[in-house]
Design a protein around this motif. Structure first.
Motif, short mmCIF file in Angstrom:
data_model
loop_
_atom_site.label_atom_id
_atom_site.label_comp_id
_atom_site.label_asym_id
_atom_site.label_seq_id
_atom_site.Cartn_x
_atom_site.Cartn_y
_atom_site.Cartn_z
N VAL A 215 0.78 -1.29 -0.06
CA VAL A 215 -0.15 -0.10 0.19
C VAL A 215 0.84 1.36 -0.01
N ASP A 216 0.97 2.06 -0.90
CA ASP A 216 1.23 3.40 -0.91
C ASP A 216 0.52 4.42 -0.09
N MET A 217 1.00 4.58 1.12
CA MET A 217 0.09 5.52 1.81
C MET A 217 0.19 6.88 1.33
N GLY A 218 1.12 7.33 0.59
CA GLY A 218 1.12 8.57 0.18
C GLY A 218 0.11 8.94 -1.05
N ALA A 219 -0.31 7.58 -1.71
CA ALA A 219 -1.40 7.84 -2.71
C ALA A 219 -2.79 7.63 -1.97
N VAL A 220 -2.94 7.21 -0.77
CA VAL A 220 -4.32 7.01 -0.38
C VAL A 220 -4.92 8.29 -0.14
N ALA A 221 -6.02 8.56 -0.47
CA ALA A 221 -6.94 9.71 -0.06
C ALA A 221 -7.17 9.65 1.35
N LEU A 229 -7.43 0.02 4.32
CA LEU A 229 -6.75 -0.71 5.14
C LEU A 229 -7.64 -1.55 5.96
N PHE A 230 -8.97 -1.24 6.40
CA PHE A 230 -9.72 -2.15 7.36
C PHE A 230 -11.02 -2.40 6.65
N GLY A 231 -11.14 -1.89 5.15
CA GLY A 231 -12.54 -2.28 4.50
C GLY A 231 -13.66 -1.42 4.82
N HIS A 232 -14.83 -1.75 4.30
CA HIS A 232 -16.12 -1.37 4.69
C HIS A 232 -17.13 -1.88 4.28
N LYS A 233 -18.41 -1.96 4.87
CA LYS A 233 -19.63 -2.54 4.57
C LYS A 233 -20.46 -1.95 3.49
N LYS A 234 -21.19 -2.46 2.79
CA LYS A 234 -22.13 -1.92 1.86
C LYS A 234 -23.05 -0.83 2.67
N GLY A 235 -23.11 0.42 2.14
CA GLY A 235 -23.72 1.28 2.60
C GLY A 235 -23.50 2.28 3.70
N ALA A 236 -22.11 1.78 4.06
CA ALA A 236 -21.31 2.51 5.51
C ALA A 236 -21.39 4.06 5.00
N PHE A 237 -20.95 4.43 3.75
CA PHE A 237 -20.88 5.88 3.55
C PHE A 237 -21.47 5.84 2.01
N THR A 238 -21.79 7.23 1.53
CA THR A 238 -22.37 7.24 0.17
C THR A 238 -22.02 6.32 -1.02
N ASP A 239 -20.52 6.51 -1.35
CA ASP A 239 -20.00 5.65 -2.40
C ASP A 239 -19.99 4.20 -1.92
N GLY A 262 5.52 7.81 6.05
CA GLY A 262 5.72 9.31 6.89
C GLY A 262 4.92 10.47 6.31
N ASN A 263 4.00 10.04 5.35
CA ASN A 263 2.98 10.89 4.98
C ASN A 263 1.61 10.87 5.70
N LEU A 264 1.46 9.93 6.66
CA LEU A 264 0.33 9.52 7.42
C LEU A 264 -0.20 10.73 8.36
N PRO A 265 -1.19 11.36 8.27
CA PRO A 265 -1.73 12.38 9.12
C PRO A 265 -1.84 11.54 10.65
N LEU A 266 -1.62 12.30 11.49
CA LEU A 266 -1.53 11.97 12.93
C LEU A 266 -2.99 11.47 13.48
N GLU A 267 -4.25 11.95 12.98
CA GLU A 267 -5.34 11.08 13.12
C GLU A 267 -5.38 9.65 12.65
#
Length: 468
Positions: A215-221, A229-239, A262-267
């Motif tokens: 995973v290129d962390m610098g390219a992940v929005a 990284l953790f996945g999502h369930k259908k309908g968890a958000f708009t898209d 090193g590009n990963l935000p603190l949150e």
């Protein structure tokens, strides 16, 4: 309509063979018989070669050698499984008891049929056996596909090479660390081979047969970090139109490589730390946690210790990810490796583009004297470009060194210093080289990034860093 598939009946009683064949022939296209168990291996091979492999075998447990114990049946059952584990075996005997049936199932038989049988009972058992055989074949196919996919994912584009003292130290550290499950942090400038190092660690580890996930962390929005990284369930958000499996789960049992950490935000650093500490992830919109079993490998060209001081990186996360740190030397620090690398990439790209090129000794010297600010990645792209552009039988290194240095030193270059490489300030060299690449490619960021051996994400970070 008869079912497809092949059955083999093995029994030393000719009446049993005739009765079973007449019954099963009404329902299945191919029914073979033999009264000699020594014929089994040959029939299996012949049927496989004729593209009509045996799916189910009805096997008697007692032949001439022993009439009641069933030992012969267990012997031939083992031989069948050794030859083709996808074949489903039904054992038959006139001397049945509960313990014998239990032992037959434990030995690998699908079912146990008592003779004489009821026709409906035999047909039901054979139908179940065919269903089992189909499932086993499907599992085998998926296993082969997964193995092939893992091989494709785990095989890097280029070899990880080096014979210098600096690289021998890197190889020695990899050899020691790979045998453990310790988290590894790979540091070094862009283009030094951090992903190749991660592949080498994975291939030398006990997880080498499993997935290597990068995973290129610098390219992940930023808004897609958790989903990636953790996945999502259908309908968890708009898209979220369908369930998505995260990279942690996809890497289960294997290695997860987080590049440009090193590009990963603190949150997001806090969320990553929590997953690593708990060894669990929860998909967005999900309520069930997923246990994770991965080998973590991280990489950065940033100084994370300084980033901790600056408040840009969590100290507890740094402690978590760098049980072992591997620093990759810049190519200028291991110039002894340049001839080896040039020969390797020249051979690789000559084969790729169907060229037959050699390199003169003087030209090799020129390549060794060049500073290679983009490191091994820049060298690889430069040799590829030279192979494409060269005419005749000799590699034209002017398209490698001359093209690059002329771009930097050209009077058309908006850099005031006429000699870009008369300084040992690495940051200044990088800025000038990035600016020169942009100028040469008329502002095309993608082309400039490729020429420098950088990803688009890494290129954009440098543009922002230097205000270009």
């Amino acid at each position: 309509m008869k079912h497809t598939g092949s059955i083999l009946i093995v029994d030393d009683n000719p009446d049993i063979l005739i009765a079973a064949r007449l019954l099963l022939k009404q329902h299945y296209q191919s029914v073979k018989t033999t009264d000699n168990p020594f014929d089994i291996a040959g029939i299996i091979s012949k049927q496989r070669e004729s593209d009509q492999p045996i799916d189910v075998i009805l096997l008697d447990m007692n032949f001439s050698q022993d009439s009641i114990s069933g030992k012969e049946g267990f012997y031939w059952l083992k031989k069948i499984i050794e030859q083709d584990a996808n074949i489903v075996v039904l054992l038959m005997t006139a001397y049945s008891d509960i313990q014998l049936a239990v032992d037959a199932i434990k030995a690998g038989a699908s079912d146990f049929i008592a003779k004489p049988w009821q026709n409906e009972q035999l047909l039901g058992a054979v139908a179940a056996a065919f269903s089992h055989a189909k499932d086993k074949q499907q599992v085998g196919k998926l296993t082969r596909q997964k193995h092939g996919l893992n091989q494709a994912l785990n095989t890097p584009s280029f070899k990880f090479l080096g014979q210098s003292a600096a690289m021998q130290q890197v190889f020695n550290t990899i050899e020691k660390a790979a045998k453990t499950d310790a988290n590894i942090l790979i540091t070094g400038e862009s283009g030094t081979g951090k992903e190749l190092t991660a592949h080498a660690i994975h291939q030398a580890s006990m997880r080498s047969e499993h997935t290597f996930m990068s995973v290129d962390m610098g390219a992940v929005a930023q808004n897609l970090f958790e989903s990636e990284l953790f996945g999502h369930k259908k309908g968890a958000f708009t898209d979220a139109k369908a369930d998505r499996i995260g990279k942690f789960e996809l890497a289960q049992g294997g290695s997860l490589f987080l590049d440009e950490l090193g590009n990963l935000p603190l949150e997001h650093q806090a969320k990553l730390l929590s997953a690593l500490q708990n060894r669990q992830v929860t998909p967005i919109g999900g309520s069930k946690t997923i246990d994770i079993d991965i080998r973590l490998i991280c990489a950065t060209n940033d100084n994370l210790e300084q980033a901790v001081v600056d408040g840009r990186f969590r100290q507890d996360l740094l402690y978590r990810i760098n049980t072992v740190e591997i620093r990759l030397p810049a190519l200028r620090e291991r110039s002894d490796d340049i001839p080896l690398l040039v020969d390797y990439y020249l051979n690789h790209f000559s084969q790729k583009y169907k060229r037959d090129l050699t390199i003169a000794a003087g030209d090799m010297t020129s390549l060794c004297q060049y500073s290679w600010p983009g490191n091994v990645r820049e060298l690889a792209h430069a040799i590829e470009r030279a192979v494409i552009l060269s005419e005749g039988e000799n590699l034209d290194v002017s398209s490698v060194v001359g093209n690059t240095t002329s771009n930097v030193n050209s009077t058309n270059n908006p850099i005031e210093n006429n000699n870009a490489y008369d300084t040992f300030d690495l940051e200044a060299l990088e800025q000038r080289t990035v600016r020169a690449a942009l100028t040469h490619h008329q502002g095309n960021v993608s082309h400039a990034a490729k020429a420098l051996g950088l990803t688009r994400g890494a290129m954009y970070r440098r543009l922002e860093k230097y205000g270009l």
